[in-house]
Design a protein around this motif. Sequence first.
Motif, PDB file in Angstrom:
ATOM      1  N   VAL A  13      13.280  -9.868   1.260  1.00  0.00           N
ATOM      2  CA  VAL A  13      12.967 -10.151   2.487  1.00  0.00           C
ATOM      3  C   VAL A  13      11.481 -11.073   2.784  1.00  0.00           C
ATOM      4  O   VAL A  13      11.508 -12.013   3.409  1.00  0.00           O
ATOM      5  CB  VAL A  13      13.439  -9.285   3.519  1.00  0.00           C
ATOM      6  CG1 VAL A  13      13.143  -9.466   4.922  1.00  0.00           C
ATOM      7  CG2 VAL A  13      14.844  -8.707   3.408  1.00  0.00           C
ATOM      8  N   TYR A  14      10.708 -10.283   2.424  1.00  0.00           N
ATOM      9  CA  TYR A  14       9.259 -10.692   2.554  1.00  0.00           C
ATOM     10  C   TYR A  14       9.048 -11.968   1.916  1.00  0.00           C
ATOM     11  O   TYR A  14       8.616 -12.816   2.522  1.00  0.00           O
ATOM     12  CB  TYR A  14       8.402  -9.518   1.944  1.00  0.00           C
ATOM     13  CG  TYR A  14       6.823  -9.900   2.343  1.00  0.00           C
ATOM     14  CD1 TYR A  14       5.970  -9.856   3.000  1.00  0.00           C
ATOM     15  CD2 TYR A  14       6.498 -10.751   0.900  1.00  0.00           C
ATOM     16  CE1 TYR A  14       4.809 -10.312   3.258  1.00  0.00           C
ATOM     17  CE2 TYR A  14       4.914 -10.982   1.050  1.00  0.00           C
ATOM     18  CZ  TYR A  14       4.056 -10.830   1.923  1.00  0.00           C
ATOM     19  OH  TYR A  14       3.001 -11.243   2.112  1.00  0.00           O
ATOM     20  N   ALA A  15       9.494 -11.946   0.426  1.00  0.00           N
ATOM     21  CA  ALA A  15       9.201 -13.351   0.021  1.00  0.00           C
ATOM     22  C   ALA A  15      10.131 -14.463   0.305  1.00  0.00           C
ATOM     23  O   ALA A  15       9.666 -15.494   0.657  1.00  0.00           O
ATOM     24  CB  ALA A  15       9.525 -13.240  -1.525  1.00  0.00           C
TER      25      ALA A  15
ATOM     26  N   LYS B  87      10.727 -15.386  14.368  1.00  0.00           N
ATOM     27  CA  LYS B  87      11.351 -14.234  13.936  1.00  0.00           C
ATOM     28  C   LYS B  87      11.092 -14.148  12.371  1.00  0.00           C
ATOM     29  O   LYS B  87      11.062 -12.877  12.058  1.00  0.00           O
ATOM     30  CB  LYS B  87      13.020 -14.745  14.055  1.00  0.00           C
ATOM     31  CG  LYS B  87      13.905 -13.447  13.494  1.00  0.00           C
ATOM     32  CD  LYS B  87      15.376 -14.012  13.797  1.00  0.00           C
ATOM     33  CE  LYS B  87      16.367 -13.016  13.534  1.00  0.00           C
ATOM     34  NZ  LYS B  87      16.137 -12.606  11.747  1.00  0.00           N
ATOM     35  N   LEU B  88      11.004 -15.202  11.648  1.00  0.00           N
ATOM     36  CA  LEU B  88      10.756 -15.011  10.330  1.00  0.00           C
ATOM     37  C   LEU B  88       9.200 -14.114  10.127  1.00  0.00           C
ATOM     38  O   LEU B  88       9.296 -13.235   9.248  1.00  0.00           O
ATOM     39  CB  LEU B  88      10.546 -16.292   9.618  1.00  0.00           C
ATOM     40  CG  LEU B  88      12.017 -17.026   9.537  1.00  0.00           C
ATOM     41  CD1 LEU B  88      11.774 -18.573   9.033  1.00  0.00           C
ATOM     42  CD2 LEU B  88      12.810 -16.599   8.353  1.00  0.00           C
TER      43      LEU B  88
ATOM     44  N   LEU C  23       6.474  -9.103   8.372  1.00  0.00           N
ATOM     45  CA  LEU C  23       5.371  -8.156   8.658  1.00  0.00           C
ATOM     46  C   LEU C  23       6.232  -6.623   8.607  1.00  0.00           C
ATOM     47  O   LEU C  23       5.923  -5.809   8.389  1.00  0.00           O
ATOM     48  CB  LEU C  23       4.867  -8.255   9.874  1.00  0.00           C
ATOM     49  CG  LEU C  23       3.924  -7.571  10.572  1.00  0.00           C
ATOM     50  CD1 LEU C  23       2.852  -7.422   9.362  1.00  0.00           C
ATOM     51  CD2 LEU C  23       3.490  -7.673  11.811  1.00  0.00           C
ATOM     52  N   PHE C  24       7.446  -6.752   9.254  1.00  0.00           N
ATOM     53  CA  PHE C  24       8.448  -5.444   9.237  1.00  0.00           C
ATOM     54  C   PHE C  24       8.450  -5.187   7.857  1.00  0.00           C
ATOM     55  O   PHE C  24       8.606  -3.996   7.401  1.00  0.00           O
ATOM     56  CB  PHE C  24       9.589  -5.848   9.974  1.00  0.00           C
ATOM     57  CG  PHE C  24      10.504  -4.718  10.002  1.00  0.00           C
ATOM     58  CD1 PHE C  24      10.268  -3.528  10.691  1.00  0.00           C
ATOM     59  CD2 PHE C  24      11.568  -4.547   9.045  1.00  0.00           C
ATOM     60  CE1 PHE C  24      11.113  -2.423  10.685  1.00  0.00           C
ATOM     61  CE2 PHE C  24      12.582  -3.646   9.138  1.00  0.00           C
ATOM     62  CZ  PHE C  24      12.213  -2.524   9.907  1.00  0.00           C
ATOM     63  N   SER C  25       9.098  -6.076   7.003  1.00  0.00           N
ATOM     64  CA  SER C  25       9.455  -5.578   5.566  1.00  0.00           C
ATOM     65  C   SER C  25       7.935  -5.120   4.646  1.00  0.00           C
ATOM     66  O   SER C  25       8.252  -4.244   3.981  1.00  0.00           O
ATOM     67  CB  SER C  25      10.097  -7.013   4.965  1.00  0.00           C
ATOM     68  OG  SER C  25       9.044  -7.940   4.723  1.00  0.00           O
ATOM     69  N   LEU C  26       7.082  -5.954   5.141  1.00  0.00           N
ATOM     70  CA  LEU C  26       5.973  -5.178   4.410  1.00  0.00           C
ATOM     71  C   LEU C  26       5.520  -3.941   4.767  1.00  0.00           C
ATOM     72  O   LEU C  26       5.135  -3.186   3.971  1.00  0.00           O
ATOM     73  CB  LEU C  26       4.636  -6.375   4.667  1.00  0.00           C
ATOM     74  CG  LEU C  26       3.471  -5.885   4.016  1.00  0.00           C
ATOM     75  CD1 LEU C  26       3.475  -5.709   2.480  1.00  0.00           C
ATOM     76  CD2 LEU C  26       2.442  -7.252   4.242  1.00  0.00           C
ATOM     77  N   ALA C  27       5.386  -3.942   6.041  1.00  0.00           N
ATOM     78  CA  ALA C  27       5.077  -2.657   6.386  1.00  0.00           C
ATOM     79  C   ALA C  27       6.085  -1.361   6.053  1.00  0.00           C
ATOM     80  O   ALA C  27       5.581  -0.235   5.765  1.00  0.00           O
ATOM     81  CB  ALA C  27       5.093  -2.415   8.366  1.00  0.00           C
ATOM     82  N   THR C  28       7.122  -1.545   5.834  1.00  0.00           N
ATOM     83  CA  THR C  28       8.256  -0.704   5.420  1.00  0.00           C
ATOM     84  C   THR C  28       8.148  -0.524   3.998  1.00  0.00           C
ATOM     85  O   THR C  28       8.400   0.577   3.623  1.00  0.00           O
ATOM     86  CB  THR C  28       9.740  -1.163   5.573  1.00  0.00           C
ATOM     87  OG1 THR C  28       9.950  -1.614   6.956  1.00  0.00           O
ATOM     88  CG2 THR C  28      11.033  -0.221   5.595  1.00  0.00           C
TER      89      THR C  28
END
Length: 283
Positions: free
Chosen positions: A138-140, A173-174, A179-184
Motif C-alpha cells: 500500500v505504501y509503495a 487520500k493517497l 502515512l497510515f500504512s507506514l505508521a502501521t
Amino acid sequence: MATMASKFGILVGGVCVITYSLRINHFPQGISVGDGLLFLMAAACFGVIYVLFAASLVSLGITLSPAIRAVFNVFVWVVKFFRKRKVDHTYTLAPFQLSAVLFALFSVVIIWALGIQDSTAYWNLPMLSVGLYLLYSVYASSGNKIKKIEAVKNTVLHTAEKENIVQLGDLEKLRRDQLFSLATILVLPLLIGGVSGQLLEAAMRTAHVRVEKPVIYVKEPYSSLLPKALTAKSRNAPKDYMVFDGTVVLFKGFGKTTVVSFPDGTSTRKLEIPNDQLIIENR
C-alpha cells in the motif's frame, strides 16, 4: 521512509525504556544529567534494534512475494467467479526485490533465536511479515501514484491524461493512506509480534543496562540478603565485599541504585543495591 523510521525508533525506544522499568517494577531515583544521556543511548539502542526488526520482517514478506502474489491472485479469481463482476485493484502488490533477501535472511535468524524461547514466534512472526508486506505494498503503490499525479500536474504540455487527472486518484487520500500504512508497519510488530519482552531485554543488554550472568561483589548489609548458595568461593573478593555468581543485573546505569535478580529456592527475588555498595564484573 528511513527518516520517519529513525525518528519513530528513538521515540519508541524512550517509551520502551520506561516500559522496561515498569516491567521489572523499578524506576530509577536521583537521575542526573549524565543519566539523561545514558537514557538517550538506551532509547537509541532499542530504536535501532526495533526498526531493524521491523525492516527485516518486511523484507521477508517481499522475498516471499511470488508465493503471496500467487495466493492473492487465486483469491481474486475466486471472488470474481462468485461475484460475476470486475474487481478493481486500488493498490498493487509490491514486486520481488533481490536487495530484500539479505534482510530476509537476518529475519530468519531473529525468528529462530526468538522461537527458542517462545515457540509461537515460529508461526506468528512469518504471518506478521505477510501482513507487513501487504502494508508495504500500500505504501509503495501510493507513492508511485503520487509521483505519477505530480508528474502529470507539473507537465507543461496539455494532454488528455492531464485533463482527466482525477481518474489517477485523490492525491490527499493517497498521502493519508501512505502515512497510515507506514505508521502501521512501525507499530504493528510491537503490538502483535508477541516478542516485545524479548526485544526489550535484547535492547537493554545492548545498552549494557541489563547484564546476564555477571559476577557481582556486594558489601554488607546487602551481601547478607543474597543466598549463600550463590557465593563464588573460587574468586577472591576485595576487602568488605562478598562475591556472588548466578545473578542477573536487571537495571544499572541510571540513578543511585542497581536492581539485581537472583534465584532463591523455587522463586526469584529482586534486590535494589546502592551503586557504592556494588561492583559488577562482566564476563
